[in-house]
Design a protein around this motif. Structure first.
Motif, PDB file in Angstrom:
ATOM      1  N   VAL A   1      38.476 -13.170  85.395  1.00  0.00           N
ATOM      2  CA  VAL A   1      37.929 -14.518  85.494  1.00  0.00           C
ATOM      3  C   VAL A   1      38.562 -15.456  84.467  1.00  0.00           C
ATOM      4  CG1 VAL A   1      36.017 -14.108  83.886  1.00  0.00           C
ATOM      5  CG2 VAL A   1      35.748 -15.777  85.718  1.00  0.00           C
ATOM      6  N   ILE A   2      39.094 -14.895  83.369  1.00  0.00           N
ATOM      7  CA  ILE A   2      39.698 -15.762  82.347  1.00  0.00           C
ATOM      8  C   ILE A   2      40.996 -16.391  82.836  1.00  0.00           C
ATOM      9  CG2 ILE A   2      38.682 -14.348  80.522  1.00  0.00           C
ATOM     10  CD1 ILE A   2      41.433 -13.248  79.918  1.00  0.00           C
ATOM     11  N   ALA A   3      41.533 -15.924  83.976  1.00  0.00           N
ATOM     12  CA  ALA A   3      42.713 -16.572  84.557  1.00  0.00           C
ATOM     13  C   ALA A   3      42.396 -17.989  85.010  1.00  0.00           C
ATOM     14  CB  ALA A   3      43.245 -15.749  85.735  1.00  0.00           C
ATOM     15  N   PHE A   4      41.106 -18.316  85.174  1.00  0.00           N
ATOM     16  CA  PHE A   4      40.690 -19.645  85.617  1.00  0.00           C
ATOM     17  C   PHE A   4      40.014 -20.427  84.488  1.00  0.00           C
ATOM     18  CE2 PHE A   4      40.511 -16.582  89.074  1.00  0.00           C
ATOM     19  CZ  PHE A   4      41.334 -17.182  90.024  1.00  0.00           C
TER      20      PHE A   4
ATOM     21  N   ASN B   1      46.190 -22.589  85.048  1.00  0.00           N
ATOM     22  CA  ASN B   1      46.950 -21.510  84.413  1.00  0.00           C
ATOM     23  C   ASN B   1      48.030 -20.943  85.337  1.00  0.00           C
ATOM     24  OD1 ASN B   1      45.503 -21.559  81.974  1.00  0.00           O
ATOM     25  ND2 ASN B   1      43.895 -20.257  82.823  1.00  0.00           N
ATOM     26  N   PHE B   2      47.906 -21.174  86.625  1.00  0.00           N
ATOM     27  CA  PHE B   2      48.886 -20.652  87.580  1.00  0.00           C
ATOM     28  C   PHE B   2      50.085 -21.585  87.746  1.00  0.00           C
ATOM     29  CE2 PHE B   2      44.887 -18.679  88.558  1.00  0.00           C
ATOM     30  CZ  PHE B   2      45.199 -17.382  88.914  1.00  0.00           C
TER      31      PHE B   2
ATOM     32  N   ASN C   1      47.876 -17.466  74.524  1.00  0.00           N
ATOM     33  CA  ASN C   1      47.692 -18.092  75.841  1.00  0.00           C
ATOM     34  C   ASN C   1      47.029 -17.088  76.785  1.00  0.00           C
ATOM     35  OD1 ASN C   1      49.023 -20.515  75.051  1.00  0.00           O
ATOM     36  ND2 ASN C   1      50.993 -19.488  75.333  1.00  0.00           N
ATOM     37  N   TRP C   2      45.773 -16.816  76.538  1.00  0.00           N
ATOM     38  CA  TRP C   2      45.075 -15.758  77.266  1.00  0.00           C
ATOM     39  C   TRP C   2      44.958 -16.063  78.756  1.00  0.00           C
ATOM     40  CZ3 TRP C   2      43.988 -11.581  74.270  1.00  0.00           C
ATOM     41  CH2 TRP C   2      43.975 -11.776  72.881  1.00  0.00           C
TER      42      TRP C   2
ATOM     43  N   ALA D   1      46.580 -13.882  81.802  1.00  0.00           N
ATOM     44  CA  ALA D   1      45.700 -13.283  82.805  1.00  0.00           C
ATOM     45  C   ALA D   1      46.092 -13.733  84.206  1.00  0.00           C
ATOM     46  CB  ALA D   1      44.249 -13.655  82.520  1.00  0.00           C
ATOM     47  N   ALA D   2      46.523 -14.995  84.347  1.00  0.00           N
ATOM     48  CA  ALA D   2      46.954 -15.497  85.656  1.00  0.00           C
ATOM     49  C   ALA D   2      48.183 -14.750  86.147  1.00  0.00           C
ATOM     50  CB  ALA D   2      47.237 -16.996  85.566  1.00  0.00           C
TER      51      ALA D   2
END
Length: 327
Positions: free
Chosen positions: A61-64, A83-84, A290-291, A295-296
Motif C-alpha cells: 500500500v505504501i506504493a500509493f 510514485n509510478f 524514497n520508500w 515500493a511502486a
C-alpha cells in the motif's frame, strides 16, 4: 493358469475403478477428514507462507503513499499513482536499471537454465552408479554456500591478488583483470550462478530421466538409432513437461537476477553496469528514503512476473502441456 491370471487382473482393475469412483463421490468435508494427517503436517509450511509471504503483501500500500517510516502507513499522505511516474515517464536511472536487468536475464536464460539439463544428461550417461553419486554430491555442495562465501571464493581465485594472477605474476606474465572489471561484470555474475546452482538444479532432471522407460532405449538400439537420435526422440521428449514447467516458473522471476550477489560486488564496478531493479529499489528505498517509489517499482515487477507466468501457462496449454496448473 493364464485364464486365472486374467481374471485376477480384471478383478484388480475393477476394484481400482470402484475405489476411484467412490473417492470422486466423497464430499469435500469427507476428503478433508480422510487427509487430516497430511493436512496437519502441512500446517507449519502454510503458516510460514502466510506470515512471511502473504501478510507482507499488504505493505504494498505504501506504493500509493508518500511513505515516511516515522509516520507509519496510517499517518503517511496518499499520493495515488504519483510514485509510478518514474516507470511510465521513463526515468533514466530506472530505464538503465531495467536494461541491465534484461541483459542479465537473457544471459541466464541462455547459459544458466540449460546448464542443469546438460549436466543431468551427462551424469545419467555414467555407467557406474557410485561414480554418479560421488559426482552429484560434489556438485551439490556450492548450492549450500551463501553468496558472501561464493563472492569471496571468486575474489580469492580471480581477484588482482588472487591465486590465478599470483601464478601469472610469478611466471612473468601479465595479470588478467576479472574482478572489478566493468566489461566482464555480467559474464562474472552469470558464471557465478552457473557454478553455484547448476549441480542442485540437476536433481529434478535426474529424477525425470529415471522415469523414462528403458525399454524405449532398448527398442531404439535394436532399430539402429544412434545416441544422438535417442537423445532427440526419447530423452528430450521425456523431459519436455518438466522443462516447460520450470521455464514458466522462471518467467515469474524474469526481473529478479540476484540482489545479494550483485550488491556485494557493486562497489568496484559502479552502478553503470551493475544497477538492476532490485538494487535500484534498495538504493532508492532503504538508502535514499524514497520508500513509495521503490515500493511502486517492486509492485510493478511482481505484477509483470505474474502476468508472464499466466501468459506462458496459457501458451503451454495451447501446445498440449499441463504447465503450472491445468485448465
Amino acid at each position: 493358469m493364464a485364464a486365472t491370471g486374467g481374471v485376477r487382473i480384471r478383478r484388480d482393475l475393477k476394484r481400482q475403478s470402484t475405489s476411484i469412483a467412490a473417492s470422486k463421490r466423497m464430499t469435500r468435508w469427507q476428503r478433508l477428514r480422510r487427509d487430516k494427517a497430511l493436512l496437519f503436517f502441512a500446517l507449519p509450511g502454510l503458516a510460514a507462507l502466510l506470515l512471511f509471504h502473504w501478510v507482507p503483501l499488504l505493505g504494498n500500500v505504501i506504493a500509493f503513499q508518500d511513505y515516511q517510516p516515522f509516520l507509519g502507513i496510517s499517518g503517511s499522505d496518499w499520493v495515488g499513482f504519483s510514485n509510478f511516474s518514474i516507470i511510465f515517464n521513463g526515468d533514466p536511472a530506472f530505464i538503465h536499471a531495467l536494461e541491465n536487468t534484461l541483459v542479465l536475464t537473457l544471459l541466464q536464460v541462455v547459459f544458466v537454465f540449460p546448464a542443469p539439463i546438460a549436466l543431468a544428461l551427462m551424469l545419467n550417461s555414467f555407467a557406474h552408479e557410485w561414480i554418479k553419486r560421488v559426482v552429484q554430491s560434489i556438485l551439490y555442495l556450492p548450492h549450500f554456500l551463501s553468496w558472501v562465501i561464493v563472492v569471496a571464493l571468486f575474489q580469492q581465485v580471480l581477484g588482482n591478488a588472487g591465486i590465478m594472477n599470483s601464478a601469472l605474476r610469478s611466471h612473468g606474465h601479465d595479470t588478467i583483470s576479472i574482478i572489478g572489471n566493468p566489461h566482464l561484470f555480467k559474464v562474472l555474475i552469470t558464471s557465478q550462478v552457473v557454478w553455484k546452482d547448476t549441480g542442485w538444479g540437476t536433481i529434478l532432471f535426474l529424477a525425470a530421466l529415471s522415469q523414462i522407460d528403458s525399454v524405449l532405449y532398448e527398442a531404439a538400439d535394436v532399430d539402429g538409432a544412434s545416441r544422438t537420435r535417442q537423445l532427440w526422440h526419447i530423452t528430450l521428449p521425456g523431459l519436455r513437461s518438466l522443462i516447460v514447467l520450470l521455464g514458466i516458473l522462471r518467467l515469474g522471476d524474469v526481473l529478479t537476477v540476484g540482489f545479494e550477489q550483485i550488491v556485494l560486488q557493486q562497489g568496484p564496478v559502479g552502478p553503470d553496469v551493475s544497477e538492476v531493479l532490485d538494487t535500484y529499489v534498495y538504493n532508492n528505498g532503504i538508502l535514499g528514503g524514497n520508500w513509495g517509489v521503490s515500493a511502486a517499482v517492486g509492485l510493478v515487477k511482481g505484477v509483470v512476473g505474474v502476468a508472464l507466468v499466466l501468459g506462458a501457462n496459457k501458451l503451454a496449454h495451447l501446445f498440449g502441456e499441463q504447465g503450472v496448473y491445468q485448465k
